[in-house]
Design a protein around this motif. Structure first.
Motif, PDB file in Angstrom:
ATOM      1  N   LEU A  64      29.810  72.090 -30.448  1.00 39.29           N
ATOM      2  CA  LEU A  64      29.611  71.810 -29.023  1.00 39.29           C
ATOM      3  C   LEU A  64      30.850  71.197 -28.373  1.00 39.29           C
ATOM      4  N   CYS A  71      33.759  70.981 -22.514  1.00 40.07           N
ATOM      5  CA  CYS A  71      32.594  70.886 -23.390  1.00 40.07           C
ATOM      6  C   CYS A  71      31.383  70.645 -22.498  1.00 40.07           C
ATOM      7  N   PRO A  72      30.169  70.829 -23.010  1.00 39.38           N
ATOM      8  CA  PRO A  72      28.975  70.676 -22.163  1.00 39.38           C
ATOM      9  C   PRO A  72      28.892  69.299 -21.512  1.00 39.38           C
ATOM     10  N   ASP A 102      25.482  74.784 -19.017  1.00 37.84           N
ATOM     11  CA  ASP A 102      26.600  74.225 -19.772  1.00 37.84           C
ATOM     12  C   ASP A 102      26.916  75.051 -21.017  1.00 37.84           C
ATOM     13  N   LEU A 103      25.882  75.487 -21.729  1.00 40.11           N
ATOM     14  CA  LEU A 103      26.108  76.237 -22.963  1.00 40.11           C
ATOM     15  C   LEU A 103      26.539  77.671 -22.680  1.00 40.11           C
ATOM     16  N   GLN A 105      28.500  78.414 -20.244  1.00 47.19           N
ATOM     17  CA  GLN A 105      29.925  78.256 -19.955  1.00 47.19           C
ATOM     18  C   GLN A 105      30.714  78.096 -21.256  1.00 47.19           C
ATOM     19  N   LEU A 106      30.170  77.336 -22.202  1.00 46.70           N
ATOM     20  CA  LEU A 106      30.853  77.147 -23.482  1.00 46.70           C
ATOM     21  C   LEU A 106      30.956  78.461 -24.253  1.00 46.70           C
ATOM     22  N   SER A 107      29.935  79.308 -24.126  1.00 43.17           N
ATOM     23  CA  SER A 107      29.917  80.579 -24.872  1.00 43.17           C
ATOM     24  C   SER A 107      31.016  81.539 -24.421  1.00 43.17           C
ATOM     25  N   THR A 109      34.086  80.735 -24.224  1.00 43.22           N
ATOM     26  CA  THR A 109      35.318  80.406 -24.940  1.00 43.22           C
ATOM     27  C   THR A 109      35.134  80.371 -26.454  1.00 43.22           C
ATOM     28  N   ARG A 110      33.890  80.311 -26.931  1.00 42.52           N
ATOM     29  CA  ARG A 110      33.652  80.318 -28.372  1.00 42.52           C
ATOM     30  C   ARG A 110      32.277  80.900 -28.678  1.00 42.52           C
TER      31      ARG A 110
END
Length: 328
Positions: A64, A71-72, A102-103, A105-107, A109-110
């Motif tokens: 995370l 990050c979230p 939030d997750l 958005q994180l997905s 980049t990874r």
């Protein structure tokens, strides 16, 4: 690269300093330090020690919180106090819409594992697993240095609060960190990945000095106020295990109480307010610790008019004579 924060006159009236160490904000910064190359002298010893102690149950946090980049936001709620429980409860109360946002958005980049998708939906098992990860991480890697973190925060935030009260906003913003430049009405913040102008327009600015931050960071969506996290000016390294750099007296009575005793050795008969100012400690914190030192017979408190004055007792003086303050 950098962020140019434009403050309106309304924003200048809404500049605040964190009142306590933000436990989840510092956890997030420590997770980044854990994954980055060992370049920061303030955290290199902690990093090597922590890598050997990282609990298996805490490893999802590394998914995370990447070494760099966003990050979230739900992982770093701003707490009203320094208690971990307050921050954890705020995380567990995050609306599923924000978790998903939030997750997602994180997905970008990874690649995220299946359990992260469950967390994005706000399922109870996923939230409980996250809670366990946060708690075991904090217990294993941050709690052993909690006193060090708290004392460094007291010094940094206390200095900032006094500067704002005694010298004004220009002095505060002009002295945050060498990587931050105040050219009214713009605060120019060096940043590793962002290059943009931010117009707050009455949003306000919240300042958080951080031990684990080696560089500046911002939290945009955490609260309505724009949050700037930056390295403390003075970040002495924490040494794990016995034989570290803590003053011998601090190892015996705690960092804050040791600072109070050393201050009274220099200037006998100090009020609580003067003692707090001399040790860069909040008055309420100084009052709490002087009560403990008085109960232990190390200081005596005498009434002087409407106030009180604290002085060392013979026992306190003897204790300091056997634990002289090390240079530096």
């Amino acid at each position: 690269m950098g962020i140019r924060i434009h403050l309106s006159s309304a924003d200048m009236r809404r500049v605040t300093v964190a009142r306590c160490a933000e436990p989840l904000c510092e956890m997030e910064r420590s997770l980044r330090a854990l994954q980055l190359p060992a370049r920061d002298p303030s955290t290199v010893l902690w990093r090597d020690w922590a890598r050997r102690r990282l609990p298996r149950a805490a490893q999802p946090l590394l998914t995370l919180v990447p070494p760099s980049g966003p990050c979230p936001d739900f992982l770093t709620p701003l707490a009203a106090d320094a208690a971990l429980d307050t921050g954890v409860e705020a995380v567990l109360s995050t609306p599923s819409t924000q978790l998903n946002k939030d997750l997602e958005q994180l997905s970008r980049t990874r690649r995220l594992p299946g359990w992260a998708m469950e967390l994005a939906r706000g399922t109870v098992p996923a939230l409980r697993s996250l809670e366990r990860a946060v708690r075991v991480y904090h217990q294993a890697l941050l709690q052993p240095m909690e006193q060090h973190l708290a004392s460094r925060f007291d010094i940094a935030a206390g200095h900032m609060t006094r500067t704002l009260a005694q010298e004004g906003l220009d002095a505060l913003l002009g002295g945050l960190h060498p990587s931050i430049r105040w050219d009214p009405p713009v605060l120019d913040v060096a940043h590793q990945t962002l290059d943009e102008d931010i117009f707050l327009q009455g949003q306000g600015l919240h300042l958080i000095p951080s031990f684990f931050s080696a560089s500046n960071a911002v939290m945009v969506d955490a609260v309505s106020t724009y949050v700037l996290v930056f390295p403390m000016l003075d970040r002495p390294a924490w040494h794990p295990g016995p034989g570290g750099p803590r003053q011998p007296l601090a190892a015996l009575v705690g960092d804050t109480r040791a600072r109070l005793l050393y201050a009274l050795a220099r200037v006998p008969g100090m009020s609580t307010t003067a003692l707090a100012r001399a040790t860069a400690t909040a008055p309420s914190t100084a009052s709490h610790h002087t009560a403990a030192l008085r109960d232990a017979g190390l200081i005596v408190t005498d009434r002087a008019g409407t106030g009180v004055l604290h002085s060392l007792t013979p026992l306190g003086t003897q204790l300091l004579s056997t634990h002289p303050r090390s240079p530096g």
